[in-house]
Design a protein around this motif. Sequence first.
Motif, short mmCIF file in Angstrom:
data_model
loop_
_atom_site.label_atom_id
_atom_site.label_comp_id
_atom_site.label_asym_id
_atom_site.label_seq_id
_atom_site.Cartn_x
_atom_site.Cartn_y
_atom_site.Cartn_z
N HIS A 125 19.82 -3.06 79.59
CA HIS A 125 19.01 -4.28 79.62
C HIS A 125 19.57 -5.31 78.63
O HIS A 125 19.62 -6.51 78.93
CB HIS A 125 17.53 -3.97 79.32
N THR A 126 20.01 -4.83 77.46
CA THR A 126 20.61 -5.74 76.48
C THR A 126 21.90 -6.32 77.03
O THR A 126 22.16 -7.54 76.94
CB THR A 126 20.87 -5.00 75.15
N VAL A 127 22.75 -5.46 77.62
CA VAL A 127 24.02 -5.92 78.20
C VAL A 127 23.77 -6.99 79.25
O VAL A 127 24.40 -8.06 79.23
CB VAL A 127 24.81 -4.73 78.80
N LEU A 128 22.85 -6.74 80.17
CA LEU A 128 22.62 -7.70 81.24
C LEU A 128 21.93 -8.97 80.75
O LEU A 128 22.19 -10.05 81.26
CB LEU A 128 21.83 -7.05 82.38
N ASP A 129 21.09 -8.84 79.74
CA ASP A 129 20.47 -10.03 79.15
C ASP A 129 21.54 -10.98 78.61
O ASP A 129 21.54 -12.17 78.90
CB ASP A 129 19.50 -9.63 78.04
N GLY A 147 26.00 -9.10 68.09
CA GLY A 147 25.45 -8.09 67.20
C GLY A 147 24.49 -7.17 67.93
O GLY A 147 24.46 -5.95 67.69
N ARG A 148 23.69 -7.73 68.84
CA ARG A 148 22.77 -6.90 69.64
C ARG A 148 23.54 -5.92 70.50
O ARG A 148 23.13 -4.76 70.67
CB ARG A 148 21.90 -7.79 70.53
N LEU A 149 24.65 -6.37 71.08
CA LEU A 149 25.46 -5.48 71.90
C LEU A 149 26.07 -4.36 71.07
O LEU A 149 26.07 -3.19 71.48
CB LEU A 149 26.55 -6.27 72.62
N ARG A 150 26.57 -4.71 69.88
CA ARG A 150 27.13 -3.68 68.99
C ARG A 150 26.04 -2.70 68.56
O ARG A 150 26.27 -1.49 68.53
CB ARG A 150 27.79 -4.33 67.78
#
Length: 197
Positions: A125-129, A147-150
Amino acid sequence: MSADTPPISLFPVADPAALPADLAERYADVQERSGFLPNVFAALAWRPEEARAFFAMHDALMDKDTPGLSNGERELIVVATSAANDCAYCVVAHGAIARIRTRDPLLADLVAVDWRKAPLDERMHTVLDVAVRLATDPAAVTAADLGRLRAAGLSDDDVWDVGAITAFFALSNRLAHFAAIPPNPEFHLLGRLPRER
């Protein structure tokens, strides 16, 4: 081609017999493995140098499986961002590939309609966001998003791939729109039912 069948492209379509040897070999391999030649291959063939560059970039981004992004998840990035860009060709074609690579006959359709409600883990969900925002409002994506992706477990290479896949398929989406490339009918059924042996 019947009168009811849309043309493959609004631009010239190369004669398959006149393709440069390397493209002819690749196209024959794809057609043998899938049973048909994807329309985007036919549409790009009239400009061989660009077709080679397109497929080289595609392969570098999509034909790998890393701990942070499986090849099925890479396809889901394409499906979600292509849906946000209203690209029927890429949603249908990469939805088929996603069904095969994720081994899930429903997930790609759910991602295409509304990835936010699709049964994905928090990491995806983070990746697609981030990917969908990059596709639709690139200036809104900041270092905090990287940073969220990491923090979700992606390496720097995977984070880069999220951006590169999104950017590459934004190009593909726009070319498919510009040339009015329709998805092959065969894509609609791929990965929905178990393959006959």
